[in-house]
Design an enzyme around this catalytic site. Structure first.
Site, PDB file in Angstrom:
ATOM      1  N   SER A 215      38.293  12.537  81.968  1.00 52.40           N
ATOM      2  CA  SER A 215      38.688  12.941  83.322  1.00 52.40           C
ATOM      3  C   SER A 215      38.528  11.758  84.262  1.00 52.40           C
ATOM      4  O   SER A 215      37.702  10.856  84.013  1.00 52.40           O
ATOM      5  CB  SER A 215      37.805  14.098  83.802  1.00 52.40           C
ATOM      6  OG  SER A 215      37.959  14.327  85.190  1.00 52.40           O
TER       7      SER A 215
ATOM      8  N   TYR B 285      28.987  16.982  85.991  1.00 52.37           N
ATOM      9  CA  TYR B 285      30.218  16.943  85.199  1.00 52.37           C
ATOM     10  C   TYR B 285      30.700  15.502  85.059  1.00 52.37           C
ATOM     11  O   TYR B 285      31.100  15.068  83.974  1.00 52.37           O
ATOM     12  CB  TYR B 285      31.274  17.806  85.885  1.00 52.37           C
ATOM     13  CG  TYR B 285      32.658  17.730  85.269  1.00 52.37           C
ATOM     14  CD1 TYR B 285      32.956  18.407  84.088  1.00 52.37           C
ATOM     15  CD2 TYR B 285      33.677  16.993  85.887  1.00 52.37           C
ATOM     16  CE1 TYR B 285      34.232  18.346  83.534  1.00 52.37           C
ATOM     17  CE2 TYR B 285      34.945  16.934  85.343  1.00 52.37           C
ATOM     18  CZ  TYR B 285      35.218  17.606  84.163  1.00 52.37           C
ATOM     19  OH  TYR B 285      36.480  17.546  83.620  1.00 52.37           O
TER      20      TYR B 285
END
Length: 250
Positions: A141, A155
């Site tokens: 990501s 995250y």
């Protein structure tokens, strides 16, 4: 790009990016293994894949659990006798701040799926990938490169770790002819944000991209197929960003 007779193992393949990856590989003749936790959704994706020819192997498994991961790889080898491509796509997003209660529990959960499971699967798959001169694609990501939201800190840590593990694995496995790459999507039209809890909406993020759009899952799937093909035979240890220019503003 034909993947006829190739065996492709995809985690988190019941929806979103993982489902698109499974369908695109099926279109190219691959033997697809769909791994996920939602049996209803996996059945739906399996049926879509089957319309292009081969019936996928569907395996219900929580990749954060050791026994289930081991069993999934074992079943794959028992069924097909080999493994050509591992796509570590499964991931979870939990929003939490450092001062919130339950930070360590949230951290353990995120790491268990987003990084530890990838390390485990890589160690299990590597011996088979060495035999086939196969490759690994990890779905990371843009959060691995920057903090995209105030509550995405933990995250982001897991994705930064995944990026570094990708490079480490690529370096170690290169002498065996196994390539390892990552893809870092920006905002993608999937249900991951809907499952986070807080009110974070895709439309709020995509308007901040220079191109003023978010991606479709199939766009990421196209990159996965490219990296898994002979067309990318010189690519290893790379992190391909597909974010509509999102990182340009960070």
């Amino acid at each position: 790009m034909s993947f006829s007779q190739k065996v492709v193992f995809i985690t988190g393949a019941s929806s979103g990016i993982g489902a698109a990856i499974a369908i695109e590989f099926a279109k190219e003749g691959a033997n697809v293994i769909i791994v996920g936790r939602n049996e209803v959704k996996m059945k739906n994706i399996s049926e879509k894949c089957e319309t292009y020819g081969k019936k996928p192997l569907v395996i219900k498994a929580d990749i954060s659990k050791n026994k289930e991961v081991i069993a999934a790889v074992k079943k794959t080898i028992e069924t097909f006798g080999k493994l050509d491509v591992l796509v570590n796509n499964a991931g979870i997003l939990k929003c939490i701040n450092i001062l919130d209660k339950g930070v360590l529990e949230c951290y353990d959960e995120l790491m268990g799926t987003n990084l530890r499971a990838v390390v485990h699967l890589t160690t299990l798959a590597a011996p088979y990938l060495i035999k086939t001169k196969g490759n690994i694609v990890n779905i990371s990501s843009v959060s691995g490169s920057c903090i995209t939201h105030t509550s995405f800190g933990l995250y982001s840590v897991t994705k930064a770790g995944l990026n570094h593990f990708t490079r480490a694995a690529a370096l170690e496995l290169a002498p065996y002819g196994v390539r390892v790459n990552a893809i870092s999507p920006g905002p993608v039209d999937t249900d991951i944000l809907e499952n986070t809890g807080p009110s974070i909406y895709l439309d709020d993020i995509k308007i901040n991209t220079p191109l003023g759009r978010s991606s479709k899952s199939v766009e990421i799937a196209d990159l996965v197929l490219f990296l898994s093909s002979e067309k990318a035979k010189a690519c290893t240890g790379c992190n391909y960003v597909s974010d509509n220019g999102f990182l340009l503003t960070k």
